[in-house]
Design an enzyme around this catalytic site. Structure first.
Site, PDB file in Angstrom:
ATOM      1  N   SER A 142       0.830  -1.211   0.000  1.00  0.00           N
ATOM      2  CA  SER A 142       0.000   0.000   0.000  1.00  0.00           C
ATOM      3  C   SER A 142       0.862   1.257   0.000  1.00  0.00           C
ATOM      4  O   SER A 142       1.795   1.393   0.797  1.00  0.00           O
ATOM      5  CB  SER A 142      -0.902   0.025   1.245  1.00  0.00           C
ATOM      6  N   ASP A 174       9.872  -1.930  -8.937  1.00  0.00           N
ATOM      7  CA  ASP A 174      10.889  -1.031  -9.495  1.00  0.00           C
ATOM      8  C   ASP A 174      12.026  -1.837 -10.134  1.00  0.00           C
ATOM      9  O   ASP A 174      12.565  -1.465 -11.178  1.00  0.00           O
ATOM     10  CB  ASP A 174      11.441  -0.109  -8.394  1.00  0.00           C
ATOM     11  N   HIS A 201      10.255   4.257  -2.742  1.00  0.00           N
ATOM     12  CA  HIS A 201       9.324   3.901  -3.819  1.00  0.00           C
ATOM     13  C   HIS A 201       8.417   5.090  -4.151  1.00  0.00           C
ATOM     14  O   HIS A 201       7.220   5.058  -3.896  1.00  0.00           O
ATOM     15  CB  HIS A 201       8.496   2.669  -3.436  1.00  0.00           C
TER      16      HIS A 201
HETATM   17  P1  NAD Z   1      -7.839  -1.366  -5.522  1.00  0.00           P
HETATM   18  O1  NAD Z   1      -8.694  -0.222  -5.156  1.00  0.00           O
HETATM   19  O2  NAD Z   1      -8.122  -2.070  -6.798  1.00  0.00           O
HETATM   20  O3  NAD Z   1      -7.875  -2.463  -4.373  1.00  0.00           O
HETATM   21  C1  NAD Z   1      -7.674  -2.133  -3.039  1.00  0.00           C
HETATM   22  C2  NAD Z   1      -8.470  -3.090  -2.186  1.00  0.00           C
HETATM   23  O4  NAD Z   1      -8.230  -2.738  -0.826  1.00  0.00           O
HETATM   24  C3  NAD Z   1      -9.995  -3.020  -2.423  1.00  0.00           C
HETATM   25  O5  NAD Z   1     -10.500  -4.310  -2.706  1.00  0.00           O
HETATM   26  C4  NAD Z   1     -10.528  -2.503  -1.099  1.00  0.00           C
HETATM   27  O6  NAD Z   1     -11.807  -3.033  -0.742  1.00  0.00           O
HETATM   28  C5  NAD Z   1      -9.450  -2.975  -0.140  1.00  0.00           C
HETATM   29  N1  NAD Z   1      -9.470  -2.297   1.139  1.00  0.00           N
HETATM   30  C6  NAD Z   1      -9.711  -1.002   1.436  1.00  0.00           C
HETATM   31  N2  NAD Z   1      -9.649  -0.798   2.769  1.00  0.00           N
HETATM   32  C7  NAD Z   1      -9.385  -1.996   3.332  1.00  0.00           C
HETATM   33  C8  NAD Z   1      -9.219  -2.444   4.662  1.00  0.00           C
HETATM   34  N3  NAD Z   1      -9.325  -1.613   5.706  1.00  0.00           N
HETATM   35  N4  NAD Z   1      -8.950  -3.754   4.866  1.00  0.00           N
HETATM   36  C9  NAD Z   1      -8.821  -4.605   3.820  1.00  0.00           C
HETATM   37  N5  NAD Z   1      -8.968  -4.239   2.539  1.00  0.00           N
HETATM   38  C10 NAD Z   1      -9.258  -2.953   2.305  1.00  0.00           C
HETATM   39  O7  NAD Z   1      -6.310  -0.850  -5.491  1.00  0.00           O
HETATM   40  P2  NAD Z   1      -5.024  -1.595  -6.079  1.00  0.00           P
HETATM   41  O8  NAD Z   1      -4.819  -1.183  -7.480  1.00  0.00           O
HETATM   42  O9  NAD Z   1      -5.095  -3.024  -5.728  1.00  0.00           O
HETATM   43  O10 NAD Z   1      -3.855  -0.859  -5.228  1.00  0.00           O
HETATM   44  C11 NAD Z   1      -3.765  -1.051  -3.849  1.00  0.00           C
HETATM   45  C12 NAD Z   1      -2.619  -0.242  -3.259  1.00  0.00           C
HETATM   46  O11 NAD Z   1      -1.364  -0.710  -3.761  1.00  0.00           O
HETATM   47  C13 NAD Z   1      -2.639   1.241  -3.597  1.00  0.00           C
HETATM   48  O12 NAD Z   1      -2.313   1.988  -2.462  1.00  0.00           O
HETATM   49  C14 NAD Z   1      -1.565   1.399  -4.655  1.00  0.00           C
HETATM   50  O13 NAD Z   1      -1.039   2.700  -4.701  1.00  0.00           O
HETATM   51  C15 NAD Z   1      -0.563   0.394  -4.159  1.00  0.00           C
HETATM   52  N6  NAD Z   1       0.441  -0.038  -5.149  1.00  0.00           N
HETATM   53  C16 NAD Z   1       1.714  -0.216  -4.705  1.00  0.00           C
HETATM   54  C17 NAD Z   1       2.705  -0.656  -5.569  1.00  0.00           C
HETATM   55  C18 NAD Z   1       4.118  -0.868  -5.080  1.00  0.00           C
HETATM   56  O14 NAD Z   1       5.016  -1.008  -5.916  1.00  0.00           O
HETATM   57  N7  NAD Z   1       4.364  -0.957  -3.799  1.00  0.00           N
HETATM   58  C19 NAD Z   1       2.378  -0.911  -6.910  1.00  0.00           C
HETATM   59  C20 NAD Z   1       1.071  -0.731  -7.331  1.00  0.00           C
HETATM   60  C21 NAD Z   1       0.098  -0.274  -6.429  1.00  0.00           C
HETATM   61  C1  LMR Z   2       3.639   1.796  -8.992  1.00  0.00           C
HETATM   62  O1  LMR Z   2       4.840   2.057  -8.920  1.00  0.00           O
HETATM   63  O2  LMR Z   2       3.114   1.346 -10.021  1.00  0.00           O
HETATM   64  C2  LMR Z   2       2.770   1.989  -7.778  1.00  0.00           C
HETATM   65  O3  LMR Z   2       3.457   2.629  -6.756  1.00  0.00           O
HETATM   66  C3  LMR Z   2       1.449   2.622  -8.083  1.00  0.00           C
HETATM   67  C4  LMR Z   2       1.551   4.083  -8.443  1.00  0.00           C
HETATM   68  O4  LMR Z   2       0.764   4.858  -7.894  1.00  0.00           O
HETATM   69  O5  LMR Z   2       2.370   4.446  -9.282  1.00  0.00           O
END
Ligand code: NAD
Ligand code: LMR
Length: 339
Positions: A142, A174, A201
């Site tokens: 997240s 990354d 990140h």
């Molecule tokens: P999304 O909205 O498709 O899915 C998120 C899920 O989290 C949903 O199903 C939602 O119901 C759930 N959720 C919300 N609150 C919750 C809680 N309290 N308990 C349990 N589940 C809960 O989003 P996504 O595209 O899956 O992205 C999720 C997160 O990952 C975002 O913050 C995004 O920025 C991050 N992300 C990080 C990276 C990385 O490299 N670290 C890469 C891509 C995305």
């Molecule tokens: C990524 O690198 O794809 C994630 O951190 C999602 C974003 O918001 O770019």
């Protein structure tokens, strides 16, 4: 990082090859499992032959995801848990907890713009993890990772269960991107490429070290600048292409599955398991958290490697990223300590 090729090959024979082996039973819990990342990540973890128990938790939608995935004839017993009252059960006995819960970016947003919503979500989930699965390895996806990991550290400290060797910010995407972009630019097979990516990140805090890439290929200054920028902007490239429908999900699920697989193999005592990840770190920079190469073992992060020799361009990038990364870490600490 060769992981998923091996993973998918093994998955084909998973049920036969591993059902009678001495591989330890491993439970993986995914929090946010009904989301854009959560669903394909759940699929990949169901294909992982080392996983015996897969708990899929979300505020809603997980019974359906779990019913669907549970029909796949691989080893992991898969169950769905929906709503806070089922969170404890989902977490109980977990060896690895992967957290992609929270909102993704829309065009024009920074990852830090997600702090307002995601900081509280991560705080709540880590608090529950501390209570129900205090020894688990925590893989935080997240965003903003540069802040959500320090938040988690503070929550765990308050709960008296903080072990810095068990808390990881997932920065594998990354590395996945840097390998792909380098191989494309130099016209070489991506299967043979390794590229270190260090720092954090978000934007300039993502610092790929193309001077250490293998196989080594000479890069002009312009090429190094362009590849670095593309790696730093990789997330934004996807956010813009998805045009309001979220951020990277499929490539992130792949990267998250690679990192979780490495955590499990480390726990299982496999030697030489090394990945880049954002951890508490006193050896590589002046900051309390930093992403660098880490050796994963039975107790988590068993060794943090230094950054090696940087080019002049990378040295400048390292200097430039410190203020932004420090401010994101401090923001996380402050939120984690509050209330
Ligand atoms: P999304 O909205 O498709 O899915 C998120 C899920 O989290 C949903 O199903 C939602 O119901 C759930 N959720 C919300 N609150 C919750 C809680 N309290 N308990 C349990 N589940 C809960 O989003 P996504 O595209 O899956 O992205 C999720 C997160 O990952 C975002 O913050 C995004 O920025 C991050 N992300 C990080 C990276 C990385 O490299 N670290 C890469 C891509 C995305
Ligand atoms: C990524 O690198 O794809 C994630 O951190 C999602 C974003 O918001 O770019």
């Amino acid at each position: 990082m060769r992981g998923l090729l091996r993973l998918s090959q093994q998955a084909l024979t998973a049920s036969r090859a591993y059902s009678s082996s001495s591989t330890p039973e491993r439970k993986v819990a995914i929090l946010g499992a009904a989301g854009g990342i959560g669903q394909p990540l759940a699929l990949l973890m169901k294909m992982n032959p080392y996983v015996s128990d897969l708990a899929l938790y979300d505020i809603q939608g997980t019974p359906g995801v779990a019913a669907d995935i549970s029909h796949i004839n691989s080893k992991a017993k898969t169950r769905g848990y929906a709503g806070e009252e089922q969170l404890g059960e989902a977490l109980k006995g977990a060896d690895v907890i992967i957290i992609p819960a929270g909102v993704p970016r829309k065009p024009g947003m920074t990852r830090d713009d997600l702090f307002k919503i995601n900081a509280s979500i991560v705080k709540g989930l880590i608090s529950a993890a501390a209570e129900h699965a205090p020894g688990a390895l925590l893989n935080i996806i997240s965003n903003p990772v540069n802040s959500t990991v320090p938040i988690a550290a503070e929550v765990l400290k308050q709960k008296g269960t903080y072990d810095p060797k068990r808390l990881f910010g997932v920065t594998t995407l990354d590395v996945v991107r840097a390998r792909t972009f380098y191989a494309e630019a130099k016209g070489i097979s991506v299967a043979d490429v390794e590229v270190p990516v260090v720092g954090g990140h978000a934007g300039v805090t993502i610092l790929p070290l193309f001077s250490q890439a293998t196989p080594h290929k000479d890069l002009s200054h312009e090429e190094a600048i362009a590849l670095t920028k593309r790696t730093q902007d990789g997330g934004t490239e996807v956010v813009q292409a998805k045009a309001g429908k979220g951020s990277a999900t499929l490539s992130m699920a792949y990267a998250g599955a690679l990192f979780a697989d490495a955590c499990i193999r480390g726990l299982n005592g496999e030697p030489d398991v090394e990945e880049f990840t954002f951890v508490e770190s006193k050896v590589v920079s002046e900051l309390p958290f930093f992403s660098s190469k880490v050796k994963l073992g039975p107790t988590g992060a068993e060794k943090i490697f230094d950054l090696g020799k940087l080019s002049e361009f990378e040295e400048a990038g390292l200097k430039d990223l410190i203020p932004e990364l420090k401010s994101s870490i401090d923001k996380g600490f402050e939120f984690g300590r509050s209330g």
